[in-house]
Design a protein around this motif. Structure first.
Motif, mmCIF file in Angstrom:
data_model
loop_
_atom_site.group_PDB
_atom_site.id
_atom_site.type_symbol
_atom_site.label_atom_id
_atom_site.label_comp_id
_atom_site.label_asym_id
_atom_site.label_seq_id
_atom_site.Cartn_x
_atom_site.Cartn_y
_atom_site.Cartn_z
ATOM 1 N N LEU A 45 35.573 4.016 -12.654
ATOM 2 C CA LEU A 45 35.835 4.723 -13.906
ATOM 3 C C LEU A 45 37.018 5.667 -13.752
ATOM 4 C CD1 LEU A 45 32.198 5.551 -15.074
ATOM 5 C CD2 LEU A 45 33.512 3.451 -15.302
ATOM 6 N N ASP A 46 37.127 6.298 -12.572
ATOM 7 C CA ASP A 46 38.295 7.156 -12.315
ATOM 8 C C ASP A 46 39.589 6.334 -12.393
ATOM 9 O OD1 ASP A 46 36.642 9.278 -12.002
ATOM 10 O OD2 ASP A 46 36.741 9.331 -9.811
ATOM 11 N N ALA A 47 39.538 5.090 -11.892
ATOM 12 C CA ALA A 47 40.730 4.244 -11.935
ATOM 13 C C ALA A 47 41.137 3.950 -13.381
ATOM 14 C CB ALA A 47 40.476 2.934 -11.177
ATOM 15 N N VAL A 48 40.143 3.706 -14.255
ATOM 16 C CA VAL A 48 40.453 3.482 -15.671
ATOM 17 C C VAL A 48 41.104 4.731 -16.275
ATOM 18 C CG1 VAL A 48 39.455 3.046 -17.946
ATOM 19 C CG2 VAL A 48 38.629 1.774 -15.954
ATOM 20 N N ALA A 49 40.498 5.901 -15.988
ATOM 21 C CA ALA A 49 41.044 7.149 -16.525
ATOM 22 C C ALA A 49 42.440 7.418 -15.985
ATOM 23 C CB ALA A 49 40.108 8.312 -16.179
ATOM 24 N N PHE A 50 42.652 7.168 -14.676
ATOM 25 C CA PHE A 50 43.967 7.422 -14.072
ATOM 26 C C PHE A 50 45.020 6.500 -14.670
ATOM 27 C CE2 PHE A 50 47.129 6.412 -10.784
ATOM 28 C CZ PHE A 50 47.681 7.667 -10.623
ATOM 29 N N ALA A 51 44.673 5.240 -14.894
ATOM 30 C CA ALA A 51 45.639 4.312 -15.477
ATOM 31 C C ALA A 51 46.054 4.754 -16.871
ATOM 32 C CB ALA A 51 45.044 2.904 -15.515
ATOM 33 N N LEU A 52 45.105 5.262 -17.658
ATOM 34 C CA LEU A 52 45.409 5.636 -19.041
ATOM 35 C C LEU A 52 46.164 6.950 -19.128
ATOM 36 C CD1 LEU A 52 42.071 4.657 -20.795
ATOM 37 C CD2 LEU A 52 44.241 3.457 -20.955
ATOM 38 N N PHE A 53 45.682 7.979 -18.378
ATOM 39 C CA PHE A 53 46.203 9.330 -18.589
ATOM 40 C C PHE A 53 46.845 9.953 -17.353
ATOM 41 C CE2 PHE A 53 42.668 8.699 -21.549
ATOM 42 C CZ PHE A 53 43.313 8.934 -22.757
#
Length: 1007
Positions: A45-53
């Motif tokens: 989930l951190d990877a998804v957040a990092f990719a977006l923001f």
């Protein structure tokens, strides 16, 4: 928003490159991320957040350490995410900042953060089709598409571990901070700030008005020389102005009296000064006459000297002129000598003139007429040569022009030859370039077809190269299926054997439960003559374990069969597309096509350059042809001009040589004649001046002697002795005139009527009268200054009082306006008459929280079987704290409103999850969240019993309506049985792995 694919490389605990296919994982709308604690579930989930923001939620954002510590030195840290937002699919690739080994040498260097956003379809309106490559611009583009910030996304899409349990139990201030981040109440904060700033501004303006009143009062007090009172300022100002007016009247009366006294004293002083002046004038006249009588003899001598000087002035002028004429004669003699020497020097250069000087008509002392006649003849001869001098100058210019024409002709001829050589090779070169251009145009036409063929062959070759791998996968799948079938058959046989053995030993089991004197559970008899023995000892626990093992083996068999079917299907599809072609055949065809493509690409790339070269060659041919024609014309014209000019130069040269005589050229001879005529004229002028000077000397000497005798002098020398210069004569005349004037003035003064009878020795007292005038003047000036001071003070008081009245008129409405604004600002900021102690921002947040409570209650009542519901409270806080953000629960069992802090662990999870989902719905609606198709819930399920878990799962199933995908993050084992599709994160000694279960598998290596 829907996620499609996530790739992580050296990120967090994942040492290699791992892939998560959300399309496969979320096909059923609900999936599970499970695994041991610390295995890396939340990192996905951190990877998804990092990719977006470019950041991660929670406290992990503070560390800012994204790179895996055990990753290979050459593996980059990178996150790739494919997703669809508002119908636009795009890929984000983001790299964090980290230290990496240097490419050369030892040590490390900082790898800068990078990010890129690539559209996989058409871009949205206003976005560049090539995508975005700046780190900050990628985050801003994502925020615009999602309609929410990173903090809002973390609360709405990534429901984090424990965050909403803390939000449920939080104090008003902490709850307010989170709601502010989610609902964007900045505009209401700006409104509060505007009211506060407006109040400060009005308070400053009011203080300025009040300060202005105090300043004007102080200035009035300063003028009045009194301290202004604290109260009753208007009455005090009126009293001060009245007293000042009375003082002005008194000062005016005193000033008028002193002015009258001053005038009387001044009149007395004038009378005494007039009398003293008459005495002074009489005394001065008597003194002047006495002094003139003493200088009578000296004045007689002055008159005698002046008379002799005036008689001698007529003689001295003529004597001086005779002296000047003698000096002129000496100069004329010297001029005649120099002029003769000059003529001799010029005449020797000319043979004819030289003979005239030696014995001809110019020898001896020729008269002036002869010299002037000869000078005219020489001048006339020089004049005849003037035209030939101009021809000599033209001759020089023409010779230079001849040289220029020769050079021009030679240069133009050589240039025409060189241009002809260049033109000889141009046609062949142009034909060659046109041939190459035709070939390049043909290559351009064929390029698209060959490129399409290369792409198709490369795709087919890639499938052909996958055949061995697919065959191995199919073989491994069949082998795994056979092993799973064998394992299932073995487990089933073992289960059947255990069941048979248990049935066989059931009598022994019952016999073991018999007690003496108690009835048998089978027949009811209390007599037990021959109880059976239980030899095998197989019980219920063994049977249940075998049953679970058989069920697990059956599930593995089903998964293996599905995997085998998928592998066979993939292999059959590839083989069918390949047909009879092998990988080697395809590889050979690809190499040939790629070689042809490279040749065509190279040829097509030269097309534009060849077109430019052909156009340049044609233009060069035309330009060189024109240049050669121009050069040939220039050479012919130059040669024709040279022949004509050469003839004229030769004819002119013969005339110039004849006219030059024995001199270098005609100009030299003309210059000599000009100088010679000047010398003859000079000698004539000198002879004429000499004759004139001799006659003038005799004439002026006789005139001076005659003038001396006429003036009464014996000779000129005696006249010169009596002569005086003009300064002395003027001095004598002035002295005699002054004496006569002084005597006349003195006698005129004594003859004035007003001085009749005045004694020169009389004394007049002027000083006492002057002192009296001074005293009167000082008193008058003092009284006038006093009047002026009182008048100025009265005028200043009138002006200041007017200003004070104007300030007081502006002060009243300013005080009323500030009182109204102050009360309103207090209400907006939650103070003053605001009974609920709620600021405007808190009021808006309270309305949003009320919406959240309504949305969350619907799910909480379902999860708690109708027992609990949320209750929003807008009551003020204790001890004067702001309120409006209270959140409690209503317990329908007791009918009481309870604090959320009194809920048990499982109840708190249900309430927190309901609150999180309700908040997500409200924020989504606030930001246009109908597009949020993906939702993650992180942890918390371990506190629920089986029945409650069923209810929670039903609620989560409802979230899938409309195509939404819900991902759960948990290590609870029971969720694995309830959710068909799972992504397992397993931690091992050398790393971790991620596997998609439920008919799919795939490994992700994680450190």
């Amino acid at each position: 928003m829907r996620l499609h694919r996530l790739e992580v490389s050296a990120f967090g605990p994942y040492a290699g490159r791992e892939v998560v296919d959300f399309d496969t994982l979320g096909a059923d709308g609900l999936f599970l991320l499970h695994g041991d604690t610390g295995a890396g579930k939340t990192t996905l989930l951190d990877a998804v957040a990092f990719a977006l923001f470019g950041k991660v939620p929670g406290a992990r954002a503070e560390a800012k350490r994204f790179r895996c510590d055990v990753a290979d030195r050459g593996t980059p840290t990178e996150v790739t995410l494919e997703l669809t937002v508002q119908g636009h699919r795009f890929r984000i690739v983001r790299n964090p900042e980290y230290e990496r080994p240097k490419l050369r040498g030892d040590g490390t260097t900082k790898q800068q953060a990078k990010a890129s956003l690539t559209w996989l379809g058409g871009p949205p309106s206003g976005q560049p089709p090539e995508g975005v490559t700046r780190v900050d611009e990628v985050a801003r583009t994502v925020e615009r598409l999602l309609g929410m910030t990173g903090d809002q996304f973390f609360q709405v899409v990534l429901l984090p571990q424990g965050e909403f349990a803390r939000f449920l139990r939080a104090e008003t201030k902490d709850r307010e901070e989170l709601l502010e981040k989610l609902f964007g109440t900045q505009r209401f904060f700006d409104a509060e700030k505007w009211f506060s700033e407006r109040r400060q501004q009005k308070r400053r303006e009011l203080n300025e008005h009040r300060q202005s009143v105090r300043e004007w009062l102080a200035r009035i007090g300063q003028v009045a020389r009194e301290e202004p009172p604290e109260d009753g300022a208007a009455d005090w100002v009126a009293d001060v102005r009245n007293r000042t007016s009375e003082a002005v009247a008194e000062a005016k009366a005193a000033a008028d009296a002193s002015a009258t006294a001053r005038e009387r004293a001044a009149a007395e002083l004038d009378e005494r000064r007039t009398e003293a002046d008459r005495v002074r004038r009489v005394r001065h006249a008597h003194e002047s006459l006495a002094e003139l009588a003493k200088e009578a003899d000296l004045r007689a001598e002055w008159k005698t000297e002046l008379t002799a000087a005036r008689r001698a002035s007529a003689v001295t002028g003529l004597a001086a002129e005779a002296d000047r004429q003698r000096e002129r004669l000496d100069g004329a003699v010297e001029g005649d000598r120099r002029a003769w020497e000059t003529l001799v020097a010029r005449g020797r250069a000319d043979g004819r003139v030289g003979s005239e000087l030696d014995g001809g008509e110019l020898g001896g002392e020729p008269d002036v007429a002869t010299l002037r006649t000869r000078a005219g003849e020489v001048r006339e001869e020089a004049g005849t040569l003037a035209g030939l001098v101009e021809e000599a100058e033209q001759q020089h210019r023409d010779r230079n022009r001849l040289r220029e024409l020769v050079e021009t002709s030679e240069h133009a001829t050589a240039q025409a030859a060189a241009l002809g050589e260049k033109l000889a090779g141009l046609p062949e070169r142009t034909r060659q370039l046109r041939s190459e251009l035709d070939a390049a145009a043909e290559a351009t036409v064929r390029l698209d077809a060959v490129r399409t063929r290369e792409t198709e062959l490369a795709r087919v070759l890639g499938e052909a190269e996958r055949v061995p791998t697919l065959e191995q996968d199919a073989a491994r799948a069949r082998e795994a299926e056979r092993a799973a079938v064998d394992a299932h058959q073995s487990a089933r046989e073992e289960l059947l054997d255990l069941r048979a053995r248990r049935l066989a030993g059931m009598a022994g089991e019952l016999a073991g439960e018999l007690r003496e004197g108690e009835a048998c559970a089978v027949c009811g008899s209390e007599d037990h003559p021959a109880p059976a023995a239980n030899r095998d000892g197989v019980g219920e626990a063994e049977e249940r374990a075998a049953t679970e093992a058989e069920q697990a083996a059956e599930q593995r068999r089903s998964r293996a069969a599905a995997a085998r079917h998928e592998a066979d299907t993939a292999l059959a599809a590839v083989v069918e597309r390949l047909g009879d072609r092998t990988a080697d055949q395809l590889r050979s065809e690809v190499d040939e096509v790629r070689a042809e493509l490279a040749t065509l690409t190279e040829a097509a790339g030269r097309k534009d350059r060849l077109e430019q070269l052909v156009r340049a060659g044609e233009a060069e041919y035309e330009d060189l042809t024109a240049q050669r024609t121009s050069a040939e014309r220039e050479a012919a014209a130059a040669e024709e001009q040279r022949r004509a000019l050469a003839d004229r130069v030769e004819q002119r040269q013969r005339r110039l040589e004849e006219a030059a005589g024995g001199f270098a050229d005609v100009a030299a001879r003309r210059a000599h004649l000009t100088e010679l005529s000047g010398a003859l004229d000079g000698l004539a002028d000198a002879r004429a001046e000499l004759r004139e000077a001799r006659a003038r000397v005799d004439e002026h000497a006789e005139a001076a002697a005659e003038a001396a005798r006429t003036a009464g002098f014996a000779d000129v020398d005696e006249a010169r002795a009596a002569a005086r210069d003009q300064e002395r004569i003027a001095e004598l005349e002035q002295s005699l005139a002054d004496a006569e004037q002084a005597e006349a003035t003195a006698r005129a003064v004594l003859a004035e009527p007003e001085l009749f009878g005045v004694e020169p020795d009389r004394v007049v007292d002027v000083e006492s009268a002057r002192q009296a005038v001074e005293r009167a003047r000082q008193q008058a000036e003092q009284d006038a200054a006093t009047l002026q001071e009182h008048t100025r003070r009265a005028r200043d008081l009138d002006t200041l009082a007017g200003e004070l009245d104007a300030v007081l008129r502006r002060l009243a409405p300013a005080e009323e306006e500030f009182a109204e604004l102050d009360a309103l600002t207090e209400v907006v900021n939650g103070r003053g008459q605001n009974a609920r102690r709620m600021s405007l921002r808190s009021y808006v947040l309270a309305a949003r929280l009320e919406e959240v409570a309504v949305a969350a209650t619907a799910r909480l009542r379902s999860m708690s079987h109708g027992r609990y519901s949320f209750v929003h409270s807008d009551a003020p806080g204790s001890h004067g704290k702001s309120g409006g953000l209270g959140l409690d629960v209503l317990d329908d069992y007791s009918g009481m409103v309870r604090s959320a802090k009194t809920l048990s662990g499982g109840e708190s999870f249900l309430a927190s999850l309901s609150l999180a989902l309700g908040l997500a719905d409200v924020v989504a609606a606030e930001t246009g969240g109908a597009l949020l198709d993906t939702l993650f819930v992180d942890e918390g399920f371990g506190t629920l019993d089986g029945e409650t878990l069923d209810v929670v799962m039903d609620v989560l199933d409802e979230l899938r309506a409309g195509g939404r995908v819900v991902g759960l993050v948990s290590h609870v084992e029971e969720l694995r049985q309830r959710i068909p599709t799972r992504l397992r994160v397993r931690k091992a000694r050398t790393g971790s792995s991620v596997r998609i279960e439920g008919g799919l598998d795939g490994d992700i290596g994680v450190a």
